[in-house]
Scaffold this motif. Structure first.
Motif, mmCIF file in Angstrom:
data_model
loop_
_atom_site.group_PDB
_atom_site.id
_atom_site.type_symbol
_atom_site.label_atom_id
_atom_site.label_comp_id
_atom_site.label_asym_id
_atom_site.label_seq_id
_atom_site.Cartn_x
_atom_site.Cartn_y
_atom_site.Cartn_z
ATOM 1 N N GLY A 58 -22.219 0.266 51.428
ATOM 2 C CA GLY A 58 -22.632 1.653 51.586
ATOM 3 C C GLY A 58 -22.015 2.220 52.849
ATOM 4 N N CYS A 82 -23.756 6.842 52.206
ATOM 5 C CA CYS A 82 -24.742 5.892 51.691
ATOM 6 C C CYS A 82 -25.387 5.175 52.864
ATOM 7 N N ALA A 94 -28.909 3.078 45.365
ATOM 8 C CA ALA A 94 -28.244 3.476 46.605
ATOM 9 C C ALA A 94 -28.929 4.710 47.160
ATOM 10 N N THR A 96 -28.956 7.817 50.021
ATOM 11 C CA THR A 96 -27.949 8.614 50.712
ATOM 12 C C THR A 96 -28.586 9.436 51.823
#
Length: 368
Positions: A58, A82, A94, A96
């Motif tokens: 990420g 991310c 994921a 963000t």
């Protein structure tokens, strides 16, 4: 007869000497580094995770995946910054900064936003920063956001705020009940409990969040990462590291910072910031802010340098049999103009027995 007795005694002493276990000291730990590349087209890495076959990163530029143990990386549909990744079976979540949570049901090939019920900043029309995603043993998905904590029982299709549900009932001296969900900073699951650190202290729940009890506060607030190692719970934080000791209640954190470097604000010296924890081949490793990677020797409760000492480690993960570290440089190397290049590094650490020496070889991973 005298000669025979002397020979047998000498032979016995030799046999005992040769078969007695030897234990390494910090000075005997050797780390050899191999640089493969300094390129970093994916940007700074905030999170690293593994599903056992693939690596997920990420980054500031989205989510990247490696199918070849980190040698090459491919971008995904996720282009937003991310901040956190969680993997449960074949599902990848994921989080963000500003765009909520996305989910992949096919190991990162395609992604879909799952934000129904998550809060937004109305003035900027953005979701709160996703600080952490935790998938519990019961299958619930918990997101810790900058706007509170939310839970889903349907893989993130809908989210329910637990701000009114997660309350510590106070029964002493008429103290008011303490809501914790809005101020939670990080969470983990260990020994049948949900554990959460909040602005008000440390709490745990035996019944998946219905009721919470206050436990002794982790003094090196905030808690950045957690790890289960040798059937014990460890926490890494802003100013040190500790191990949970149930028998030590009400002050149940044993602080273990021997061997760690010290930082200074010009007036006081204090333990450094630990950013991440990972277990690899029977050893516990920690990533440090501005001090690289250290390995914890549980027998002596002492930390030993394990390389990358001139870099900040933002994430650690164990993948297959190797350890991976995401790093970035804060400044030039203090000893001169040469500095260790930032990027993702990999350490091949051979399996170690208590009497073996630990040897790690690190190499920066190419990014594409």
């Amino acid at each position: 007869m005298v000669w025979t007795r002397c020979f047998m005694r000498t032979a016995f002493i030799f046999l005992v000497t040769m078969t007695a276990p030897t234990y390494e000291s910090a000075a005997e730990i050797r780390v050899e580094w191999t640089q493969l590349t300094a390129a970093q087209p994916m940007g700074r890495v905030n999170a690293l995770e593994s599903d056992g076959h693939r690596l997920y990163a990420g980054t500031w530029n989205g989510v990247y995946i490696s199918h070849d143990d980190g040698y090459t990386w491919g971008s995904t549909e996720v282009k937003h910054t991310c901040t956190s990744i969680a993997i449960h079976q074949d599902i990848v979540y994921a989080g963000t900064h500003g765009d909520g949570v996305v989910r992949s049901d096919n190991l990162g090939e395609t992604w879909k936003p799952i934000n129904n019920g998550l809060p937004r900043y109305e003035e900027v029309d953005q979701y709160g920063r996703i600080e952490q995603i935790l998938v519990t043993g019961s299958g619930s998905v918990i997101t810790v956001t900058s706007l509170g904590t939310y839970r889903s029982t349907d893989r993130g299709e809908t989210w329910h705020g637990v701000i009114d549900d997660w309350i510590v009932r106070q029964d002493a001296w008429g103290a008011p009940d303490l809501p914790i969900a809005r101020s939670i900073l990080s969470m983990t699951e260990f020994d049948g409990y949900l554990w959460g650190e909040a602005d008000g202290g440390m709490f745990r729940s035996r019944d998946n969040g219905r009721t919470w009890a206050s436990v002794s506060r982790f003094g090196h607030h905030p808690a950045h990462d957690w790890a289960a190692f040798n059937d014990q719970l460890y926490v890494a934080g802003g100013r040190g590291f500790a191990r949970w000791n149930e028998e030590g209640l009400p002050f149940a954190w044993d602080y273990r910072i021997a061997g760690l470097p010290s930082d200074s604000d010009g007036y006081l010296e204090y333990a450094p910031s630990l950013t991440s924890l990972a277990v690899n081949r029977g050893r516990l490793f920690a990533g440090l802010y501005d001090h690289g990677v250290y390995m914890f020797d549980a027998r002596s409760d002492t930390w030993i340098p394990a390389g990358l000492q001139w870099l900040t480690v933002s994430a650690l993960v164990s993948h297959r049999s190797e350890l991976y570290a995401a790093t970035y440089a804060l400044h030039e190397r203090r000893a001169g103009t040469v500095h260790t290049p930032q990027g993702i590094y990999r350490a091949a650490i051979r399996s170690v027995l208590p009497h073996d020496k630990a040897i790690a070889t690190w190499g920066a991973i190419k990014r594409q």
